[in-house]
Design a protein around this motif. Structure first.
Motif, mmCIF file in Angstrom:
data_model
loop_
_atom_site.group_PDB
_atom_site.id
_atom_site.type_symbol
_atom_site.label_atom_id
_atom_site.label_comp_id
_atom_site.label_asym_id
_atom_site.label_seq_id
_atom_site.Cartn_x
_atom_site.Cartn_y
_atom_site.Cartn_z
ATOM 1 N N GLU A 114 0.926 -1.382 0.060
ATOM 2 C CA GLU A 114 -0.182 0.028 -0.056
ATOM 3 C C GLU A 114 0.886 1.293 -0.174
ATOM 4 O O GLU A 114 0.758 2.214 -0.860
ATOM 5 N N LEU A 116 0.883 4.306 -2.888
ATOM 6 C CA LEU A 116 0.227 5.615 -2.377
ATOM 7 C C LEU A 116 0.041 6.880 -3.469
ATOM 8 O O LEU A 116 -0.990 7.529 -3.735
ATOM 9 N N GLU A 117 1.261 7.234 -3.761
ATOM 10 C CA GLU A 117 1.416 8.304 -4.818
ATOM 11 C C GLU A 117 0.707 8.160 -6.111
ATOM 12 O O GLU A 117 0.062 9.109 -6.672
ATOM 13 N N LYS A 163 -1.981 5.815 -6.276
ATOM 14 C CA LYS A 163 -3.204 5.841 -6.106
ATOM 15 C C LYS A 163 -4.116 6.840 -5.539
ATOM 16 O O LYS A 163 -5.222 7.219 -5.798
ATOM 17 N N TYR A 164 -3.310 7.775 -4.984
ATOM 18 C CA TYR A 164 -3.891 9.197 -4.521
ATOM 19 C C TYR A 164 -3.249 10.270 -5.105
ATOM 20 O O TYR A 164 -2.038 10.767 -4.659
ATOM 21 N N ASP A 202 -3.621 13.384 -4.830
ATOM 22 C CA ASP A 202 -3.405 14.465 -3.950
ATOM 23 C C ASP A 202 -2.241 14.308 -3.056
ATOM 24 O O ASP A 202 -1.485 15.166 -2.620
ATOM 25 N N PHE A 203 -2.092 13.001 -2.709
ATOM 26 C CA PHE A 203 -1.122 12.679 -1.914
ATOM 27 C C PHE A 203 0.407 12.784 -2.529
ATOM 28 O O PHE A 203 1.311 13.209 -2.084
ATOM 29 N N ARG A 204 0.261 12.435 -3.954
ATOM 30 C CA ARG A 204 1.415 12.601 -4.586
ATOM 31 C C ARG A 204 1.874 14.194 -4.892
ATOM 32 O O ARG A 204 3.010 14.773 -4.489
#
Length: 533
Positions: free
Chosen positions: A333, A337-338, A340-341, A343-345
């Motif tokens: 996971e 993350l970057e 998948k999301y 905004d997180f990237r």
């Protein structure tokens, strides 16, 4: 940590009234200790911990993960000799005192010979036990084998058949008196004098000792302890369950059944390994295109050792799968993350850029302001007019406690000023019934220090005013104008200003090196769009 504690028992489900009552009791107990009563004395008379009858409230030395989390969190934050406020755990309220701190002693392996003295034993039985242990000790000194004597005389039957050998232990894992005596033995083969504990008499022989493990050595154990943490395990388990559903987790029941059938207590305790030639093919589980092969799972179990406390193969294997899956699926996971999301990237990019800016700012501004003494001194010389002392005056205030006595006060000051003992003569002039009505105050004042001094323009000489309806003379003798403060007095304050100066200089250099050009048409378009919103 060498800790003491007193427990005021109160179940978690207790009513607010009972909880408050227990808390007040704990506060009163703490106050008794603060006022000077012995911690042990208070513990023996007040603690609800049954072990207080044996240890007087002294838990001995313990390390992380040996106490419940709220207790440990407070204990590790206390200084030596400090008494905690009441600490709530599922058992009740604790008062904690730290008697000492020291680095971890690592682990030790010993053998012992025990002559039991049961609770309530008669004096005759206790004396007989003492005689026996000293007889055994004399045989040891004469050269008799420790293992033979343990097998023949030790009342601790579990270890007597193994020459008195105990499992490896560290601080907090065995009674304090026994552990302290064991760790004082300097060399393998050394043994103690007969030692008295609550269980009876012991002679302890050192077999081996090892220092605290490195981080890499301790990591599996630490991970296991953290995974066993109540709060962490709940949140982590919930998160893993969510990921299992999302990534279509699938368990190979046949391979799991093989591991259960082929796992015995030797494997569970880390004393045996699986036969690689007998391992079934395939995976234990799969998710999102990832898998754990049977070989990887076998290696995982063997590396972890006896972390899971159970002798049931089914429980051991299923918990091992959970632990391995939690680690693997969480890492997967994290790796996406970057992707998948988005905004997180973007956030990670901001962090990356922010860290770079922080690092450069440290070199160009913050660190430089601390290290560049020459530049800071020059900044002081250029800006010392901003760092001034307060203007002040020196003088006297004459207040006459007669509302209509202005002329009398003026006349008296005119008559006596400049003469020897001026103030004494003025005081004597206004004596009524043995008490003077004139008050004289000498001093030095800055703006805001004195309302009378603030009410006049600061010029040398005599100033006539009224204060509270009473006549007052303010005599200003000296005026101290504002002056630049010494460099040493403002150095710390100036660092902030110097940092601003360095930052502005740096930005100016950047603008000169990288000219900023604004596309006016695009700027105007954005401005109009924002105005319409």
């Amino acid at each position: 940590i060498n800790g003491w504690h007193i427990l005021v028992a109160i179940p978690p489900e207790s009513s607010p009234a009972d909880t408050l009552k227990a808390w007040k009791k704990a506060k009163n107990i703490r106050e008794r200790i603060i006022q000077g009563e012995s911690f042990e004395q208070v513990a023996r008379s007040s603690s609800d911990d049954p072990s207080v009858k044996i240890n007087g409230g002294n838990l001995g030395y313990f390390t992380a993960f040996q106490m419940i989390m709220p207790f440990e969190d407070v204990a590790y934050g206390l200084k030596k000799g400090e008494i905690s406020e009441p600490v709530r755990t599922p058992y009740g309220y604790h008062i904690i005192m730290v008697a000492g701190k020291r680095p971890s002693s690592g682990k030790i392996k010993v053998a012992h010979i025990m002559i039991a003295v049961p609770p309530g034993a008669s004096d005759k039985a206790a004396e007989a036990a003492k005689d026996t242990i000293w007889m055994v000790y004399r045989k040891l000194v004469a050269g008799a084998p420790f293992a033979d004597l343990a097998a023949k005389y030790s009342d601790h039957r579990e270890s007597a058949s193994k020459g008195g050998e105990l499992n490896w232990f560290g601080a907090g894992e065995i009674i304090s008196d026994f552990a302290e005596a064991s760790f004082k033995l300097k060399n393998n083969g050394d043994f103690t004098l007969p030692l008295k504990t609550v269980y009876g008499w012991h002679i302890i022989k050192r077999i081996d000792r090892k220092p605290p493990g490195t981080y890499e050595e301790m990591k599996p154990w630490l991970e296991g302890k953290i995974n066993e943490s109540y709060l962490n395990s709940i949140s982590r388990k919930s998160f893993v369950e969510k990921l299992k559903k999302e990534y279509k987790y699938s368990l190979n029941s046949a391979n799991v059944a093989w591991f259960i059938a082929n796992t015995d207590t030797l494997v569970i305790r880390g004393m045996a390994k699986y036969d690689r030639n007998m391992l079934p093919q395939g995976a234990i589980y799969t998710f999102a295109g990832q898998q754990l092969s049977t070989r990887e799972f076998a290696a995982f179990i063997e590396k972890r050792g006896s972390i899971i406390s159970t002798n049931d193969p089914s429980i051991f294997i299923n918990r091992s799968i959970e632990a391995c899956l939690a680690d693997q699926i969480t890492k997967y996971e994290n790796s996406i993350l970057e992707k998948k999301y988005p905004d997180f990237r973007y956030l990670m990019n901001e962090f990356h850029d922010g860290i770079l800016l922080f690092d450069i700012s440290g070199k160009k501004v913050w660190n430089k302001s601390q290290d560049d003494s020459t530049g800071l001194r020059k900044y002081y010389e250029d800006n010392k007019a901003k760092y001034l002392t307060k203007e002040s005056i020196e003088g006297k205030i004459y207040t006459l406690k007669i509302k209509d006595g202005k002329k009398n006060l003026q006349a008296a000051y005119t008559k006596y000023s400049g003469k020897p003992d001026c103030d004494l003569k003025m005081l004597s002039k206004f004596i009524v019934k043995g008490d003077t009505l004139l008050k004289i105050k000498s001093g030095s004042w800055h703006k805001g220090d004195n309302s009378i001094a603030d009410s006049v323009k600061w010029e040398p000489g005599v100033h006539e005013i009224f204060s509270g309806g009473l006549p007052v003379l303010l005599v200003i003798t000296v005026i101290h104008p504002a002056q630049p403060l010494p460099f040493a007095d403002v150095q710390s304050e100036m660092i902030s200003g110097y940092q601003d100066y360095l930052e502005k200089s740096w930005i100016a250099q950047l603008k000169e090196k990288y000219p900023v050009k604004i596309d006016k048409s695009v700027f105007e378009e954005i401005r109009k769009k924002l105005a319409n919103e």
